[in-house]
Design a protein around this motif. Structure first.
Motif, PDB file in Angstrom:
ATOM      1  N   ASN A 147       0.844  -1.196   0.000  1.00 38.62           N
ATOM      2  CA  ASN A 147       0.000   0.000   0.000  1.00 38.62           C
ATOM      3  C   ASN A 147       0.877   1.242   0.000  1.00 38.62           C
ATOM      4  OD1 ASN A 147      -2.246  -1.546   0.002  1.00 38.62           O
ATOM      5  ND2 ASN A 147      -2.981  -0.963   2.019  1.00 38.62           N
ATOM      6  N   ILE A 148       0.525   2.207  -0.848  1.00 40.06           N
ATOM      7  CA  ILE A 148       1.300   3.435  -0.981  1.00 40.06           C
ATOM      8  C   ILE A 148       0.395   4.626  -0.692  1.00 40.06           C
ATOM      9  CG2 ILE A 148       2.641   4.888  -2.550  1.00 40.06           C
ATOM     10  CD1 ILE A 148       4.064   2.324  -1.847  1.00 40.06           C
ATOM     11  N   SER A 149       0.871   5.532   0.133  1.00 36.25           N
ATOM     12  CA  SER A 149       0.216   6.823   0.324  1.00 36.25           C
ATOM     13  C   SER A 149       1.082   7.882  -0.350  1.00 36.25           C
ATOM     14  CB  SER A 149       0.053   7.138   1.818  1.00 36.25           C
ATOM     15  OG  SER A 149      -0.369   8.486   1.992  1.00 36.25           O
ATOM     16  N   LEU A 150       0.597   8.407  -1.457  1.00 39.38           N
ATOM     17  CA  LEU A 150       1.375   9.413  -2.179  1.00 39.38           C
ATOM     18  C   LEU A 150       1.548  10.672  -1.332  1.00 39.38           C
ATOM     19  CD1 LEU A 150      -0.209   9.031  -5.733  1.00 39.38           C
ATOM     20  CD2 LEU A 150       1.989   8.151  -4.940  1.00 39.38           C
ATOM     21  N   LYS A 151       0.583  10.943  -0.458  1.00 37.28           N
ATOM     22  CA  LYS A 151       0.701  12.101   0.426  1.00 37.28           C
ATOM     23  C   LYS A 151       1.880  11.924   1.379  1.00 37.28           C
ATOM     24  CE  LYS A 151      -3.124  13.707   1.997  1.00 37.28           C
ATOM     25  NZ  LYS A 151      -4.389  13.808   2.769  1.00 37.28           N
ATOM     26  N   ASP A 152       2.002  10.719   1.960  1.00 34.78           N
ATOM     27  CA  ASP A 152       3.141  10.457   2.843  1.00 34.78           C
ATOM     28  C   ASP A 152       4.441  10.433   2.058  1.00 34.78           C
ATOM     29  OD1 ASP A 152       1.421  10.313   4.955  1.00 34.78           O
ATOM     30  OD2 ASP A 152       1.303   8.112   4.971  1.00 34.78           O
ATOM     31  N   ALA A 153       4.403   9.927   0.834  1.00 32.33           N
ATOM     32  CA  ALA A 153       5.617   9.899   0.019  1.00 32.33           C
ATOM     33  C   ALA A 153       6.111  11.302  -0.267  1.00 32.33           C
ATOM     34  CB  ALA A 153       5.345   9.155  -1.287  1.00 32.33           C
ATOM     35  N   MET A 154       5.178  12.225  -0.529  1.00 29.17           N
ATOM     36  CA  MET A 154       5.580  13.616  -0.796  1.00 29.17           C
ATOM     37  C   MET A 154       6.033  14.324   0.467  1.00 29.17           C
ATOM     38  SD  MET A 154       2.878  14.855  -3.748  1.00 29.17           S
ATOM     39  CE  MET A 154       1.398  14.299  -2.933  1.00 29.17           C
ATOM     40  N   ASN A 155       5.722  13.744   1.619  1.00 31.98           N
ATOM     41  CA  ASN A 155       6.216  14.283   2.896  1.00 31.98           C
ATOM     42  C   ASN A 155       7.482  13.574   3.351  1.00 31.98           C
ATOM     43  OD1 ASN A 155       4.148  16.180   3.142  1.00 31.98           O
ATOM     44  ND2 ASN A 155       2.765  14.699   4.101  1.00 31.98           N
ATOM     45  N   ASN A 156       8.197  12.979   2.380  1.00 36.50           N
ATOM     46  CA  ASN A 156       9.515  12.381   2.610  1.00 36.50           C
ATOM     47  C   ASN A 156       9.472  11.161   3.518  1.00 36.50           C
ATOM     48  OD1 ASN A 156      10.845  14.330   0.994  1.00 36.50           O
ATOM     49  ND2 ASN A 156      10.850  15.767   2.719  1.00 36.50           N
ATOM     50  N   LYS A 157       8.374  10.419   3.503  1.00 36.23           N
ATOM     51  CA  LYS A 157       8.325   9.145   4.206  1.00 36.23           C
ATOM     52  C   LYS A 157       8.764   8.062   3.236  1.00 36.23           C
ATOM     53  CE  LYS A 157       4.805  10.415   7.598  1.00 36.23           C
ATOM     54  NZ  LYS A 157       3.494  10.063   8.211  1.00 36.23           N
TER      55      LYS A 157
END
Length: 866
Positions: free
Chosen positions: A463-473
C-alpha cells in the motif's frame, strides 16, 4: 564502390557473419574470353620502327625527281631488296627504321637531286608453333607483324590449367623471352611482348602455386604466385584492402600436413602481413563491424534527429545547444538516455530533467554522454510508452533467469500509462514524474505497488500513500524493482476492475491451508469491490482503499464478516460490529487488523434521501412553483408552504398527476387494446349462428379493423382522484395523500359549465344549475341519437371521478331505467356509441363495452385538463 550505409543513422547492431565471396575465379583468364577462333592478319596499322624486316616483306618506294617513279619491291629469300638504277640493298634482319634509311641512302647517292619515300605495303607470313596449356595447340601461319600476345589471343588463349606468369618463346632451341601476363594486367608492362619470327615456338607450362584472397579486397580472386612469398605481396596482387576491411581480423585457411583444413588468424595491422603463404591458401579479409562508434543519437520530438559526433566530456547541453531544435510540444520535465553497458553487454536507461539540463550546464541533469548513447526527447501529448516500446523490447530480449527484465508498468490515473524501462535505483515519485506526473484528482491516500518476488515469482502488494511519500516518508516512496506494477487511482476509475487481474493471480498462487490475502468492501463507499490485503492492514485502510465513505454512509457503525478456517478443512463466518467513531468501548474500531477474506459492509443512513424530491404546483395558488419535499410529506403540509389558494380557486376540480400512476395506466391501456385486437380477430374467423347475416363478406370486415385502429387511446396522463378540499382544509388523514417525487398539482379556476358530448344531436356546453342533473343536460342537447347507448351514459366529474347513470350512487328509475345523476360544475357528460350495432359480434359485447368506456374516460380526463 564502398558498401552503402543506411540513409538514417542508427545504433542498432547487426550480427556480423564471417562470410566472403562464395565463389572465386582465377585471375587474368577473362582476357581470353570471347576471342576470335581464326587468325586475321593486321594490315592497316602503322608499322612500328622496331619491326624486323625479313624475306617476303614488300616495300613501296616512291622517287621524286624530273620524273616520279614508284616501285613495289619484295625482299628476296637472300634478304636483298633489288632497286632499279640503285642496285641491291641488304635489308633482312634490319629494323624497319634501319631499312628505310639504307634504301633512301642507296637511291639518293646513286642519283643526284632525287628524293624518296619508303614504306611497307605488305607483310610477310611466318610459321609459329603453340604448345603446352593452350586452348588450341598447333602450328599457325601468322603475320610477321604479330606479337606474342597477338598469337596467344588469336589461337584461343590459355587454358585455366596453364600459367600466366611463365609464358616462354623459344627460338632455335633457346628461350628468347619469358612473359608474365600479371605484369601486363596489373602494371601495364609489355616489355616482354616481342614480335614473333619464323619458326618461333610458344610454350605455356602448367599453372604454378595459387593463393585465393576474398572479402574486403579490391580484386578478390585466385592468384598464381611466382615471387610472392607472404600475405603482403599477395595483397599487392589483389589491389590492397578496401576501406571497409578489418585489418585486425583476417584469416588464412590452409591445408595442414595432416591433410585437413585449418584456420590461422592474421592481424594485418601488425605482423600478419609477413605471414608466409603456401600453395592452396585462402586468405579471408572480413569487413569492419556494422556498428557506429564515437557517435551519439538524438531522437524523438526534435527537428533534427540523427547521429552526432561524440567527443570526450560531451554533455546533454552540447548535443542540444538550443531549444530551437525542439519541436512544439516537447516535454521539458523528463527525457531519457538509452545507454549500452559495454562491460555487461546490457542496455541501461537514465532519466533526466530536460529543462535543467539545457538551462544549467552545472546541473546534475546535464549528464555526461558516452559513445553510442541515444537521447530520447518526449512530447506532452503522444502515448509515452509507445515511444519506448523498442527499448522495452530490447530489455525483454536481454533478460535472463538471474537478471529479470528491467521494466515497470504504470496503470490507472497517470497521463501516460504503459510499460517503461526501469532505471535501477529510482524511487516511486521520481518514476511518476518521468511518466507525466500526477493527474489532477489522483487519490493521494491510496495507491498500490504490485511486486513480484524474484526468487519465488509470487505476487504481493504494498500500500502506498502518495501524500506520505511527498512528505519524505521513504517507506511510501520505495525503490522500484524490475517487474513492479504501479496502480494509481482517482474518483472515476473502476478500481476493482483495474486490479482484477493481479488479484486473480494472487488467488491462483494461494496454497492449501492458506487463505488468499484478499478483502472486500461493499455498501456506501465510492469504489466497492475486492482489494489486496497487506500485512497490518486495518479497517480504516480498507475504507481508504475504496475511496472513502459516500455522503449517505451511516457514520456510526459498520459490519465486518470474517471467514474463519478451522483445521484447514472447515470454515465458518463470524460477524462483528465496527464502531466508525471509536467512541463505543464495547465495539471494535477501525483500528481492527483485517484477516484474509474479511468483508466490510458500510450501511446507508436511515431515511436517507439519495436524490432531492420535488413537486410542482400550478394554477390558482398564492405562490406557485416547484417545491422540495421531505419523506412522507403530505399534500396538506405542502399547501401550508405555498401560501394557500386564490379567491378563484376551484378545489373540487384540482388535477393531481403522478408519474407512477401514469406508467401503470399506460401499461393497462396497452394491454387492454392488445387483448381487444386479438378478441376481434378471433371473432372474425370463428364459427357463429347466422354469421354471414351479421357480418357479410364485404368491406365491413375491413372497416371494423380500421375503426379499431382509430380507437387507439391517448397517452395515459396519470391523474389521481383526490379530495383536495378535505385534505387541505381539515388535513383529514383519510383524504390527505403522501407526495412523491415528480407529482404535479394543477388548481383550476372555478368552472360554471357542464359539457355534453357523444351520441347526442347537438353536443355543447351548458351553464351549471344546481337544480339540473345528467339526464336534464342530455335533453338540453337534443337527446340521444339512434346509435347512442342511453343506459350507458357516463359523467366525468371535475375532480376526475367517473360515474355511470347505472351506478349504485345513482337512483335507478322504474324498471331499471337510467336515473338522473347529480353533476358538479366543470363536469362532462358522454353518451357512448352502441358497439353491438356496428360490429356484428355475438359474444364480445361486454368486452367492447368495458374497453370502450375506459377509452372514453381517459379522453374525458384529457379534455378536462385542457
Amino acid at each position: 564502390m564502398y558498401p552503402s550505409r543506411f540513409d538514417r543513422v542508427t545504433l542498432e547492431e547487426e550480427i556480423q557473419q564471417q562470410r566472403v565471396q562464395s565463389k572465386l575465379e582465377l585471375f587474368g583468364y577473362e582476357m581470353f574470353a570471347n576471342v576470335a577462333t581464326t587468325f586475321t592478319p593486321i594490315a592497316d596499322m602503322p608499322v612500328p620502327y622496331g619491326y624486323v624486316i625479313g624475306p617476303g616483306d614488300t616495300f613501296t618506294i616512291q622517287a621524286f625527281a624530273a620524273t616520279n617513279v614508284q616501285y613495289d619491291l619484295t625482299v628476296t629469300r637472300e634478304g636483298m631488296l633489288l632497286i632499279p638504277d640503285a642496285g641491291s640493298v641488304w635489308v633482312s634482319g634490319l629494323t624497319f627504321e634501319e631499312a628505310k634509311l639504307a634504301i633512301s641512302e642507296a637511291i639518293e647517292t646513286r642519283r643526284i637531286g632525287i628524293k624518296s619515300v619508303v614504306t611497307l605495303s605488305e607483310f610477310r607470313s611466318i610459321q609459329i608453333m603453340l604448345v603446352g596449356e593452350v586452348t588450341k595447340p598447333g602450328s599457325y601461319s601468322v603475320s610477321g607483324f604479330s606479337t606474342l600476345i597477338n598469337a596467344l589471343v588469336a589461337s584461343g588463349g590459355i587454358k585455366r590449367t596453364g600459367s600466366l606468369r611463365n609464358i616462354q618463346v623459344k627460338r632455335q632451341g633457346k628461350v628468347v623471352t619469358t612473359l608474365d601476363l600479371y605484369a601486363l594486367l596489373l602494371k601495364g608492362d609489355d616489355s616482354a611482348n616481342i614480335y614473333l619470327r619464323q619458326g618461333d615456338l610458344i610454350f605455356v607450362p602448367p599453372i604454378g602455386p595459387t593463393v585465393g584472397i576474398a572479402g574486403e579486397i579490391l580484386r578478390p580472386a585466385i592468384y598464381e604466385i611466382a615471387k610472392e612469398k607472404n600475405v603482403s605481396e599477395v595483397l599487392s596482387l589483389a589491389g590492397g584492402l578496401l576501406p571497409t576491411a578489418n585489418a585486425k581480423n583476417a584469416q588464412i585457411e590452409r591445408i595442414s600436413n595432416s591433410g585437413m583444413y585449418t584456420l590461422m588468424q592474421a592481424n594485418l595491422a601488425r605482423k600478419g602481413n609477413s605471414t608466409a603463404v603456401k600453395n592452396g591458401d585462402l586468405i579471408r579479409i572480413f569487413p569492419v563491424l556494422d556498428k557506429m562508434d564515437d557517435v551519439v543519437l538524438l531522437s524523438g520530438h526534435v527537428l533534427t534527429p540523427g547521429g552526432y559526433q561524440w567527443s570526450e566530456g560531451m554533455k546533454i547541453s552540447d548535443l542540444i545547444e538550443s531549444k530551437s531544435i525542439l519541436r512544439q510540444g516537447a516535454e521539458f520535465d523528463s527525457a531519457m538516455i538509452q545507454r549500452e553497458n559495454r562491460e555487461e553487454k546490457r542496455t541501461e536507461v537514465i532519466y533526466f530533467n530536460l529543462w535543467n539540463a539545457i538551462s544549467d550546464r552545472y546541473s546534475n541533469d546535464n549528464i555526461t554522454l558516452q559513445p553510442r548513447d541515444q537521447v530520447i526527447i518526449f512530447d506532452t501529448h503522444s502515448p509515452r510508452a509507445s515511444q519506448l516500446s523498442k527499448v522495452v523490447k530490447k530489455l525483454e530480449n536481454e533478460a535472463t533467469a538471474s537478471s529479470p527484465v528491467k521494466i515497470i508498468d504504470f496503470k490507472g490515473a497517470t497521463p501516460h500509462p504503459g510499460t517503461y524501462p526501469l532505471e535501477m535505483g529510482t524511487r516511486l515519485l521520481d518514476m511518476v514524474k518521468y511518466t507525466g506526473g500526477l493527474e489532477a484528482g489522483v487519490d493521494l491516500d491510496y495507491a498500490l505497488l504490485a511486486r513480484t518476488d524474484l526468487q519465488s515469482d509470487r505476487l504481493y502488494f504494498i500500500n502506498i500513500s502518495l501524500k506520505d511519500a511527498m512528505n519524505n516518508k521513504q517507506d511510501h516512496n520505495p525503490l522500484l524493482q524490475p517487474k513492479d506494477k504501479v496502480y494509481l487511482f482517482n474518483k472515476d476509475l473502476d478500481r476493482a476492475a483495474l486490479i482484477k487481474t493481479p488479484l486473480e493471480r494472487v488467488q491462483r498462487e494461494t496454497q492449501f491451508g492458506q487463505q488468499a490475502p484478499i478483502v472486500q468492501v461493499s455498501g456506501s463507499v465510492f469504489h466497492p469491490g475486492a482489494y489486496p490485503m497487506v500485512p497490518g492492514m486495518r479497517v480504516e485502510d480498507l475504507i481508504a482503499a475504496a475511496g472513502g465513505m459516500r455522503e449517505e454512509a451511516y457514520g456510526l457503525a459498520a459490519t465486518l464478516s470474517r471467514q474463519v478456517l478451522m483445521d484447514s478443512e472447515f470454515s465458518r463466518t463470524d460477524s462483528r460490529a465496527i464502531s466508525l467513531t471509536k467512541k463505543d468501548p464495547l465495539l471494535d474500531t477501525t483500528n481492527l487488523i483485517l484477516h484474509p477474506k474479511d468483508h466490510l459492509v458500510l450501511r446507508t443512513k436511515p431515511e436517507w434521501v439519495q436524490k432531492p424530491q420535488f413537486v410542482e404546483i400550478e394554477g390558482e395558488i398564492t405562490f406557485p412553483g416547484k417545491y422540495r419535499i421531505d419523506k412522507r410529506e403530505t399534500l396538506c403540509s405542502l399547501m401550508q408552504k405555498v401560501g394557500g389558494f386564490t379567491e378563484d380557486a376551484y378545489l373540487f376540480g384540482t388535477v393531481f398527476l403522478r408519474e407512477s400512476v401514469r406508467e401503470k395506466e399506460q401499461k393497462a391501456l396497452d394491454r387492454m387494446f392488445d387483448q381487444l385486437e386479438r378478441l376481434l380477430a378471433d371473432s372474425h374467423v370463428s364459427q357463429g349462428v347466422n354469421k354471414d347475416e351479421k357480418m357479410p363478406k364485404d368491406q365491413r370486415a375491413k372497416d371494423v379493423f380500421d375503426v379499431l385502429k382509430k380507437m387507439s387511446p391517448e397517452k395515459a396522463i396519470g391523474r389521481m382522484v383526490v379530495d383536495v378540499h378535505s385534505a387541505v382544509t381539515r388535513c383529514d388523514e383519510s383524504s390527505d395523500i403522501v407526495l412523491e417525487d415528480g407529482d404535479r398539482i394543477l388548481v383550476p379556476k372555478y368552472q360554471d359549465d357542464v359539457s355534453v358530448i357523444g351520441q347526442v344531436y347537438f353536443p355543447t356546453s351548458h351553464k351549471y344549475r344546481n337544480d339540473r342533473a345528467a339526464l336534464d343536460y342530455i335533453g338540453l342537447s337534443g337527446g340521444v341519437k339512434e346509435l347512442g347507448q342511453y343506459e350507458h351514459a357516463y359523467i366525468v366529474q371535475a375532480n376526475g371521478e367517473v360515474m355511470s347513470v347505472r351506478s349504485s350512487t345513482s337512483s335507478w328509475g322504474w324498471f331499471n331505467s337510467p336515473a338522473n345523476v347529480k353533476v358538479t360544475p366543470g363536469s362532462t357528460i358522454f353518451v357512448p356509441l352502441s358497439v353491438d350495432r356496428i360490429n356484428g359480434r355475438e359474444s364480445v359485447e361486454k368486452w367492447v363495452d368495458i374497453f370502450y368506456k375506459n377509452i372514453i374516460a381517459t379522453a374525458m380526463i384529457a379534455n378536462l385538463m385542457n
